[in-house]
Scaffold this motif. Structure first.
Motif, PDB file in Angstrom:
ATOM      1  N   GLN A 168     -27.646   3.545  46.198  1.00  0.00           N
ATOM      2  CA  GLN A 168     -26.186   3.643  46.131  1.00  0.00           C
ATOM      3  C   GLN A 168     -25.482   2.564  46.953  1.00  0.00           C
ATOM      4  N   SER A 225     -23.086  -0.436  45.470  1.00  0.00           N
ATOM      5  CA  SER A 225     -21.698  -0.573  45.905  1.00  0.00           C
ATOM      6  C   SER A 225     -21.412  -1.988  46.393  1.00  0.00           C
ATOM      7  N   GLU A 279     -18.761  -4.687  44.654  1.00  0.00           N
ATOM      8  CA  GLU A 279     -17.677  -5.244  45.468  1.00  0.00           C
ATOM      9  C   GLU A 279     -17.592  -6.756  45.330  1.00  0.00           C
ATOM     10  N   VAL A 284     -19.808   4.997  42.758  1.00  0.00           N
ATOM     11  CA  VAL A 284     -19.681   3.591  43.135  1.00  0.00           C
ATOM     12  C   VAL A 284     -18.211   3.170  43.097  1.00  0.00           C
ATOM     13  N   LEU A 328     -16.449   4.485  46.185  1.00  0.00           N
ATOM     14  CA  LEU A 328     -16.839   3.800  47.415  1.00  0.00           C
ATOM     15  C   LEU A 328     -16.233   2.400  47.509  1.00  0.00           C
ATOM     16  N   VAL A 329     -16.096   1.741  46.371  1.00  0.00           N
ATOM     17  CA  VAL A 329     -15.621   0.355  46.367  1.00  0.00           C
ATOM     18  C   VAL A 329     -14.098   0.266  46.300  1.00  0.00           C
TER      19      VAL A 329
END
Length: 230
Positions: free
Chosen positions: A48, A52, A56, A87, A90-91
């Motif tokens: 993960q 990510s 990014e 993802v 998180l980004v």
């Protein structure tokens, strides 16, 4: 009817534009091509944090990649359907990730629905017994809307199959896509809020999905009994 078709087939147009833009960038830019190849290797790893970090690096193209991955997951199950949503959270953060995830599911579901519509119930007849088909038609006709909501809100159920079946059994598209979005937005929101704590997120999704299925099963049982009596 024309508006219904316009909304339904616009998903193909938008997806096509995304794919064309992505492919063009892949062949025009050597650095982009290398990044895509590295990204694909990382996706297969299932890590993960690495995924990510890779997304990014793509900036705005990362959002496009996530949407394409959600669509691709419908045809080729190479990773969990909820992974691209995590993802995205998180980004890109809460609100953008909800929009990205919802857009991806909207497009994937619409494509699955149209595929089912093009296949048609005649083809479905060839693969199912009439008794089974009658049960499915009864289910879609009476419980289709909320069944789709439950399938969407739980990432551990087969979202892709329900899209094709709904299209093949001639469910109205606006009803189908409304149920899809009603289910996927809460799921995308939950993922966006708890993406950083995966263990809590997974337990929460199990409870939400399991609880929703149980409540819905009780509702269907009671409703079926009422229908039989009447």
């Amino acid at each position: 009817m024309q508006k219904n078709k316009l909304i339904k087939y616009s998903s193909f147009l938008l997806t096509g534009l995304l794919v064309i833009g992505f492919v063009a960038a892949y062949f025009i830019s050597d650095s982009f091509q290398t990044s895509v190849q590295d990204f694909w290797q990382v996706m297969w790893s299932g890590d993960q944090e690495k995924i990510s970090n890779q997304v990014e690096r793509f900036g705005i193209w990362g959002a496009v990649i996530i949407i394409l991955l959600i669509i691709l997951q419908m045809f080729l199950v190479v990773f969990p359907s909820w992974l691209p949503m995590i993802v995205a959270a998180l980004v890109y953060g809460t609100i953008p990730s909800i929009l990205i995830s919802s857009t991806g599911v909207f497009l994937a579901s619409s494509i699955g629905f149209v595929i089912g519509r093009q296949i048609g119930d005649n083809t479905i007849h060839n693969y199912m017994k009439q008794k089974t088909l009658d049960k499915l038609e009864y289910w879609i006709g009476n419980y289709g809307f909320w069944s789709i909501v439950i399938f969407r809100i739980s990432p551990f159920l087969s979202n892709d199959a329900i899209s094709v079946i709904a299209g093949g059994l001639k469910m109205k598209y606006l009803r189908f896509i409304s149920a899809t979005m009603l289910g996927i937005i809460p799921l995308a929101t939950a993922i966006a809020l708890f993406a950083e704590n995966i263990s809590t997120l997974k337990n929460g999704l199990y409870w939400i999905g399991g609880g929703g299925i149980l409540i819905y099963a009780i509702f269907i049982y009671i409703d079926n009994r009422k229908r039989k009596k009447s």
